[in-house]
Design an enzyme around this catalytic site. Structure first.
Site, PDB file in Angstrom:
ATOM      1  N   HIS A  84       0.846  -1.193   0.000  1.00  0.00           N
ATOM      2  CA  HIS A  84       0.000   0.000   0.000  1.00  0.00           C
ATOM      3  C   HIS A  84       0.879   1.239   0.000  1.00  0.00           C
ATOM      4  CE1 HIS A  84      -3.195   2.793   1.170  1.00  0.00           C
ATOM      5  NE2 HIS A  84      -4.025   1.848   0.803  1.00  0.00           N
ATOM      6  N   ASP A 101      -7.882  -5.423   0.114  1.00  0.00           N
ATOM      7  CA  ASP A 101      -8.347  -6.313  -0.958  1.00  0.00           C
ATOM      8  C   ASP A 101      -7.924  -7.770  -0.759  1.00  0.00           C
ATOM      9  OD1 ASP A 101      -7.624  -3.516  -2.916  1.00  0.00           O
ATOM     10  OD2 ASP A 101      -9.636  -4.346  -2.636  1.00  0.00           O
TER      11      ASP A 101
END
Ligand code: SDX
Length: 431
Positions: free
Chosen positions: A308, A366
């Site tokens: 991320h 996710d």
């Protein structure tokens, strides 16, 4: 904007330039470079915006090092446990927890806008049945500006409010219709006597041939997934919505732009890509091979659902999602789901590998969401549309905040030009 108590000094050659530094209520200070080009004739350079604050905002705060996510100051794990999606929508949109009367009024307004203009049904018919639902959502949401003219004037606060409610209310209906169209089943109208998440499940899974009872386990899981995806500061799709809105484009067109950006596998499309990756890995014994590929600079493969831009610790949403995956699969009686087993073993092996820990690559939102959605009966093609349904409140809240900002200017970045310098045209007979 806080006081200009601090100043940065930039020296270029023999010249020095003082740049104000501002502090927010939390997070890194910012150096105000708005006057830099006028003063020094230079641009700053930040492709991918790794060190750039594009705006002020009071909506969502992320501490990437701590793995903390706050919506108007409320931690995401508390909202996921104690609140529900429409209340989170209220918090994001209006800034604080609603009173019982405020919540009832808000939920009633959303509930009474869930149907779409009947003529919009024909838009779906123009798509191939095997069209990706995101392709349908980009088109149908953009077309809303052709059906809801009375809420496209962004200078009118009332029209902005109506457009906001319409977007929150109609996105589940449009996403469910995209799914029904893809499987050749009739559209199911929303109902006003069930909650938001239950309505979405019913519009996706009910058929005219029999009554449909919403499973409370699934509707609670669905509502929690909506809550976990609601907003996330200035991510790529939200920045797309802000940039599109800065030109004065109508809200429906701007949300359609956000949907298009979210579709990418590096962003919202990662939930579909992650489940497909877990399926491709198939069994735990294949994990080392895929981890080696993810570490290989010559191999474009990356672990989907990992890493991320902001989180350099666990994504707090992934923690809640992992716990929810265990609960939902257990409650659904899905024993030893092979995909979940692979996901847990992959997480364990990756986080034991220096490559991932040194680069601070952890599971993100996710990584586990697709496992729950698959267990709920959704095909992978519906994973990103579900992310879009949820993120609509984030896009709308950030859009409203930006439009109401008196300092609003059209977003217009510059560049470091590396192309040909000025040269004369050569007629074709002389080439
Ligand atoms: C979302 O921004 C948001 O807030 C997004 C989101 C939201 O709620 O809106 O949180 C939702 O989009 C989550 C992210 C979903 N995407 C994925 O899961 C796709 C896989 N992850 C990556 O592609 C990547 O981690 C990104 C895109 C998420 C972040 O990319 P960055 O911040 O630009 O980092 P990078 O590409 O510069 O990577 C840094 C290093 C690189 O190695 P070096 O060049 O330094 O040697 O880490 C490596 C990368 O190769 N790396 C990975 C990796 N992610 C980064 N290596 C293997 N597998 C990965 N997943």
């Amino acid at each position: 904007m806080a006081d200009k108590s601090k100043t940065a000094t930039l020296t270029i050659g023999s010249e020095s330039y003082d740049l104000p530094i501002y502090s927010g209520t939390a997070g890194p200070d910012v150096v105000d470079i708005r006057k830099l080009y006028a003063q020094a004739g230079v641009f700053t350079y930040d492709p991918g915006f790794t060190s750039t604050a594009s705006c002020d905002s009071t909506i969502t705060f992320i501490d990437g090092d701590k793995g903390e996510l706050l919506h108007r100051g409320y931690p995401i794990d508390q909202l996921a446990e104690k609140s529900h999606f429409l209340e989170v929508c209220y918090v994001l949109l209006y800034g604080d927890l609603p009173s019982p009367a405020q919540l009832e009024d808000f939920e009633s307004r959303v509930t009474n806008h869930t149907m779409i203009h009947e003529q919009m049904m024909y838009l779906f018919r123009g798509y191939r049945r095997d069209a990706h639902p995101m392709a349908i959502m980009v088109g149908v949401v953009g077309a809303m500006s052709a059906f809801y003219h009375d809420s496209t004037d962004i200078s009118d606060p009332w029209q902005r409010e109506v457009a906001s409610i319409r977007m929150i209310a109609k996105m589940p209906t449009i996403a469910a219709m995209a799914y029904k169209y893809s499987i050749g089943q009739p559209f199911v109208y929303p109902r006003n006597d069930i909650d938001y998440a239950s309505n979405f499940l019913r519009m996706c899974f009910a058929v005219p041939a029999e009554d449909y009872e919403v499973n409370p386990i699934l509707s609670r899981a669905m509502d929690r997934i909506f809550t976990l995806h609601a907003d996330h500061e200035q991510n790529a799709s939200t920045s797309t919505v802000r940039l599109a809105s800065s030109s004065g484009a109508n809200p429906f067109a701007c949300i359609a732009a956000g949907i298009a950006c979210l579709w990418g596998p590096a962003h919202g499309g990662a939930n579909q890509a992650c489940l497909e990756m877990l399926r491709e890995i198939g069994t735990p014994d294949k994990i080392p091979e895929y981890i080696a590929r993810a570490k290989d600079k010559d191999d474009p493969f990356r672990l989907m659902g990992f890493g991320h831009r902001v989180y350099k610790n666990f994504d707090p949403r992934a923690r809640v999602m992992k716990q929810s995956a265990d609960e939902v699969l257990d409650l659904l009686g899905v024993e030893n789901n092979p995909t979940l087993q692979v996901a847990k073993e992959l997480e364990k092996q990756a986080l034991a590998d220096d490559y991932f820990t040194d680069k601070k690559l952890f599971p993100n939102v996710d990584f586990y969401s697709g496992i729950i959605l698959e267990a709920m009966g959704f095909p992978t093609s519906m994973f990103t549309p579900i992310f879009a349904v949820s993120r609509t409140i984030g896009w709308i809240s950030q859009w409203k905040e930006m439009i109401a900002d008196p300092q609003l200017k059209i977003g217009r970045p510059r560049q470091l030009y590396q192309g040909a310098t000025k040269r004369d045209y050569v007629d074709i007979e002389n080439r």
